[in-house]
Design a protein around this motif. Structure first.
Motif, PDB file in Angstrom:
ATOM      1  N   ILE A  56      22.674  44.355  -2.763  1.00 54.52           N
ATOM      2  CA  ILE A  56      23.031  44.590  -1.363  1.00 54.52           C
ATOM      3  C   ILE A  56      22.752  43.320  -0.561  1.00 54.52           C
ATOM      4  CG2 ILE A  56      22.713  47.090  -1.450  1.00 54.52           C
ATOM      5  CD1 ILE A  56      19.969  46.670  -0.055  1.00 54.52           C
ATOM      6  N   SER A  57      22.898  42.180  -1.240  1.00 54.57           N
ATOM      7  CA  SER A  57      22.558  40.903  -0.596  1.00 54.57           C
ATOM      8  C   SER A  57      23.458  40.608   0.588  1.00 54.57           C
ATOM      9  CB  SER A  57      22.634  39.767  -1.610  1.00 54.57           C
ATOM     10  OG  SER A  57      23.930  39.682  -2.187  1.00 54.57           O
ATOM     11  N   GLY A  58      24.602  41.290   0.687  1.00 55.90           N
ATOM     12  CA  GLY A  58      25.451  41.122   1.856  1.00 55.90           C
ATOM     13  C   GLY A  58      24.809  41.600   3.140  1.00 55.90           C
ATOM     14  N   LEU A  59      23.695  42.321   3.016  1.00 57.41           N
ATOM     15  CA  LEU A  59      22.986  42.822   4.192  1.00 57.41           C
ATOM     16  C   LEU A  59      21.689  42.052   4.460  1.00 57.41           C
ATOM     17  CD1 LEU A  59      23.459  46.647   3.502  1.00 57.41           C
ATOM     18  CD2 LEU A  59      24.766  45.204   5.082  1.00 57.41           C
ATOM     19  N   THR A  60      21.488  40.933   3.781  1.00 56.23           N
ATOM     20  CA  THR A  60      20.247  40.177   3.918  1.00 56.23           C
ATOM     21  C   THR A  60      20.011  39.705   5.347  1.00 56.23           C
ATOM     22  OG1 THR A  60      20.367  39.443   1.623  1.00 56.23           O
ATOM     23  CG2 THR A  60      18.998  38.139   3.112  1.00 56.23           C
ATOM     24  N   ARG A  61      21.073  39.351   6.039  1.00 55.49           N
ATOM     25  CA  ARG A  61      20.924  38.802   7.399  1.00 55.49           C
ATOM     26  C   ARG A  61      21.269  39.834   8.477  1.00 55.49           C
ATOM     27  NH1 ARG A  61      22.464  34.501   4.244  1.00 55.49           N
ATOM     28  NH2 ARG A  61      21.153  32.635   4.453  1.00 55.49           N
ATOM     29  N   ILE A  62      21.276  41.093   8.122  1.00 52.99           N
ATOM     30  CA  ILE A  62      21.579  42.125   9.112  1.00 52.99           C
ATOM     31  C   ILE A  62      20.525  42.090  10.218  1.00 52.99           C
ATOM     32  CG2 ILE A  62      20.289  43.940   7.869  1.00 52.99           C
ATOM     33  CD1 ILE A  62      22.505  45.895   8.729  1.00 52.99           C
ATOM     34  N   ASP A  63      20.957  42.032  11.474  1.00 55.65           N
ATOM     35  CA  ASP A  63      19.971  41.986  12.546  1.00 55.65           C
ATOM     36  C   ASP A  63      19.555  43.402  12.934  1.00 55.65           C
ATOM     37  OD1 ASP A  63      21.974  43.025  14.260  1.00 55.65           O
ATOM     38  OD2 ASP A  63      22.491  41.041  15.031  1.00 55.65           O
TER      39      ASP A  63
END
Length: 878
Positions: free
Chosen positions: A515-522
């Motif tokens: 789920i690395s696409g959500l690593t920078r989710i604010d």
């Protein structure tokens, strides 16, 4: 979010992961409805989910930390926990401490617990009650696929041409998936359904074929199927050659033949084999009936073998589907919240994986070998190897096998900490330190359902008293133990980002969970995050796995395993001649700490019971509705006899939900042996050997009360009613004074008026207590099971009635709805039967149009069908 007055969240119960819309009422309560936009349920809810708002409130909540039975401040309690764990580790090593956690924790809570234990304490002694429900599925997936991957999605149920339900009473345990399947079958009558279960269940009513398999016969069944697939030419050898290893060995073992262990008629077996072999789009759904076995991992792999051999996996409408029992069993798997796993589906015993996680966490050495799994963990607590344990959000004194021994181990533990929302459970009563946690509706985080959908649980109510989120409690203990910045979290969003970042490293090591696409989710995007099915990474967004191979093994090939039938561990003997199966009832959840608060959820089934075949009951002298003592070398239970041919001769069934708080002699875990699957560590919870004998009750009783109801009888089962409490009672010795006994039962003083009716020669006593013209309580005693209208009486306390209540039935203009059939809309059997007769309602849908019954979760539809069938039989006989 939806409109400003509603908040999107996720149901607190099973692994279906239904979306809900919550509306606070301003008085501490919530209205709850299904979220029509959530992909798991599309607006549907089951009876339990629909009643979530009725389970809230401060009654019985743990609102402050407690040390040695006394309220304490957070500083005192947390410092004590940190100091005792640190001192125990210093003196006895990290293997002397343990965490036992729960599939009802949020992923962020689970992540912090796992990081604290494995990364910083340096022990793998963290396990979970999910060990009891789906660890054999994890083991089977890893052996076949290289990772714990669920290949398909819920949408496959609608796309399939054949759905096989193995060890899964979907109608009662995962009702929304049952609704989806029933709707698909109604829309496409050619869709066929097969149920495989030793017991005929509500789900069987949807089936075109029911296979009443012998307990433990699943490996034999799927071995015979594998041999048949090969004989029919139904295997996909080119696909197997490219993507699968082990076919020949698996087939050779299957050809040895185990058909005699299956236990179903030859014609039914042939029909099943022909259907599975001749249908390309097959989904095999399996649940606890497969997993909860000392051969559970082999059962899972036997199912997977057949899908791998045919290539029927990862494409629309085909593949195996494990449905989990708890709301976040999957999330716990994803963060490594079990004794033999690392976070992000990494392997604890792989040096490269350990090094990656250690470097990411900047932690001390990560243990190289699995820790103690659930059954062994509590044995180690009992014999002193575990000297400090922290139990979070679960009730092992009831739910574990060998529950009496587990209860004794907790009671005798050197240092026992329990985090919970409930003040008094069988487990919290035994702890030295109690920590109040926030519950559903109050806490924020994520959960993952059975088909890899990550959804947000959102808090819409303030934390009551001093309650704190589990992640915050764990992080504070981590800081106080000296692990500082590693646990300096300020929000669940921060924990989620860390979890997502680690998954990206795991993906580089060849793992499936990403789920690395959500690593920078604010924080704002996390707050608003819609349901997302993983993987979520560049170029990946949900979908299915393995349609084109790509398994997570060294050679990228799946593994088929040679498997052989193994009988249940507990042997049937002349002294223990019955096989006990266990499971859930429709409207209750686990040990009822939540569902037991909603009165209507007890209206369908209000006490523990034992299903027994009428011929077996007759041979033992057990009459309908009397009590049965069930016993073996592990423990004893007393249960209400329910005579039915849903079970076969020599087999009995009992539900798991009742506890020392609700029915002390109904604790089924006390009867279950601690035998475990050698691969998964999952205990065998569905095949205990037991003996039966009548419980020689001299009297039976039924009680209702608007206030206290504190039984002291030899047998009792207590439940909430619409106006207070109700209880079933029985004993082998009769009190000398029933009036005094009743006042003690209800906690009533002598100035509360008592109205009585007695026939001493017949053993009948009826007592009603009235205060200022309103019924306070009533007690009905008879030498046989008390015949009266329980649902009618349960609604009376607090109302303006007097002596007429002693009739025990509705009279005059009063309406008796009868026992609840539809818990969603609180519709009783008498109401339904009257409508069938007066309005000629001869279909389930027509009942739904007239009364709403059966129109929501659908779990009661099989019962409605039986009521209609009974009415037709009566009409034909007239």
């Amino acid at each position: 979010m939806t409109q400003a007055s509603e908040t999107r969240s996720t149901c607190a119960y099973c692994g279906v992961g239904c979306g809900v819309l919550l509306r606070p009422d301003g008085q501490g309560g919530l209205s709850v409805r299904g979220d029509p936009d959530h992909p798991a349920n599309l607006g549907r809810l089951c009876s339990k989910g629909a009643a979530l708002g009725e389970t809230l409130g401060l009654d019985g909540r743990l609102l402050a930390p407690r040390v040695a039975g006394r309220d304490a401040g957070w500083d005192t309690a947390l410092q004590l926990v940190a100091d005792r764990f640190r001192a125990t580790i210093a003196e006895h090593g990290p293997e002397s401490v343990a965490f036992y956690v729960s599939g009802q924790m949020l992923t962020e809570d689970y992540y912090v617990a796992n990081k604290l234990m494995k990364g910083f304490i340096g022990s793998a002694n963290i396990d979970t009650n999910s060990r009891l429900c789906m660890s054999s599925s994890v083991a089977g997936h890893k052996r076949a696929f290289g990772t714990d991957t669920v290949p398909g999605t819920y949408e496959d149920l609608e796309a399939a041409d054949l759905v096989v339900l193995v060890g899964s009473n979907l109608a009662w345990c995962h009702p929304v998936l049952y609704q989806r399947l029933a709707a698909a079958k109604a829309a496409r009558p050619g869709l066929r359904v097969v149920t495989v279960d030793p017991r005929r269940t509500a789900t069987s009513d949807l089936a075109d074929l029911h296979l009443g398999i012998a307990p433990g016969g699943d490996v034999a069944l799927f071995n015979v199927l594998l041999a048949r697939l090969d004989a029919d030419g139904a295997t996909d050898r080119p696909w197997v050659d490219r993507h699968v290893a082990g076919y020949d060995a698996a087939l050779a073992e299957a050809l040895r033949g185990d058909a005699g262990e299956i236990g179903v008629p030859a014609g039914d077996l042939e029909a099943f084999l022909a259907m599975w072999s001749g249908t390309e789009k097959v989904v095999t759904v399996y649940s606890q009936g497969v997993n909860q076995s000392a051969a559970g991992s082999d059962k899972v792999n036997a199912i997977l073998n057949c899908h791998l051999a045919t290539g029927r996996i990862g494409r629309p409408g085909m593949g195996p589907l494990s449905v989990t029992g708890q709301p976040n069993a999957m999330g716990g798997r994803e963060v490594g919240g079990m004794a033999n796993m690392l976070a992000s589906h990494l392997d604890l015993e792989n040096p490269a994986h350990r090094a990656t996680v250690r470097g990411f966490w900047n932690s001390g050495p990560i243990p190289e070998a699995p820790g103690l799994k659930a059954v062994e963990m509590f044995r180690a607590l009992g014999d002193g190897r575990i000297k400090a344990i922290w139990i979070i959000g679960t009730n092992p004194a009831v739910s574990m096998p060998e529950a009496d021994a587990v209860r004794a181990a907790i009671a005798g533990g050197a240092f026992v900490v329990v985090s919970d929302i409930v003040e008094t459970t069988d487990t919290t009563r035994l702890a030295q330190v109690l920590l109040p946690a926030t519950g559903w509706g109050e806490k924020d985080g994520t959960v993952t359902n059975s088909d890899r959908m990550i959804s947000r649980q959102r808090g819409v109510l303030p934390a009551p008293g001093q309650a704190r989120p589990d992640w915050a409690i764990l992080a504070e203990v981590g800081r106080r133990m000296g692990f500082g910045a590693a646990f300096d979290y300020v929000s669940p969003a921060e924990i989620f980002r860390e979890h997502a970042a680690l998954s990206g490293l795991a993906a580089r090591l060849g793992r499936d969970f990403d789920i690395s696409g959500l690593t920078r989710i604010d924080d704002a995007a996390y707050d608003a995050m819609p349901p997302r099915r993983w993987p979520i990474a560049p170029g990946q967004d949900g979908g299915r796995f393995f349609a084109h191979g790509g398994f997570y093994t060294a050679d990228r090939k799946a593994r088929m395993l040679p498997l052989r039938h193994r009988a249940p561990v507990a042997r049937i003997t002349p002294d223990m001649p019955f096989r006990l199966n266990t499971g859930r009832v429709r409207d209750q959840w686990h040990t009822m700490t939540r569902t037991g608060r909603a009165a209507r959820l007890s209206g369908h089934i209000a006490e523990p019971f034992l299903e027994i075949h009428p011929a077996d009951a007759d041979a033992l002298g057990i009459a309908p509705a009397t009590l049965v003592e069930v016993h073996n070398t592990h423990g004893r239970a007393v249960l209400r006899a329910l005579l039915t041919d849903r079970v076969r001769r020599g087999e009995v069934f009992a539900p798991i939900h009742w506890t020392g708080e609700t029915a002390p002699s109904g604790r089924i875990g006390a009867l279950l042996p601690g035998a475990v699957d050698p691969v998964s560590g999952q205990p065998e919870l569905k095949a205990a050997a037991v003996a039966l004998r009548p419980f020689a009750a001299r009297w039976y009783g039924f009680a209702v009360s608007s206030g206290a109801l504190a039984p002291a009888a030899e047998y009792w089962a207590r439940a909430r009613s619409g106006t207070g409490l109700r209880a079933e009672l029985a004993g082998r010795a009769e009190p000398a004074d029933w009036l005094a006994e009743a006042r003690a039962l209800f906690g009533l003083s002598a100035d509360i008026e008592a109205v009585s009716m007695a026939a001493p020669a017949k053993g009948l006593t009826r007592l009603a207590f009235v205060d200022r013209g309103r019924l306070v309580a009533a007690l009905f005693i008879a030498p046989e099971p008390v015949a009266l209208s329980r649902s009618f009486l349960a609604a009376l306390p607090g109302s303006a009635v007097g002596a007429e209540v002693l009739a025990g039935r509705a009279g005059g203009s009063r309406i008796d709805p009868g026992p609840i059939v539809c818990a969603c809309f609180d519709v009783g059997v008498n109401t339904i039967l009257a409508a069938i007769e007066s309005e000629a309602l001869m279909t389930v849908d027509s009942i739904g149009e007239a009364l709403q019954a059966g129109s929501n979760c659908g779990s009661c539809r099989p019962e409605l069908k039986r009521l209609i069938a009974g009415a037709r039989l009566r009409e034909a006989a007239e």
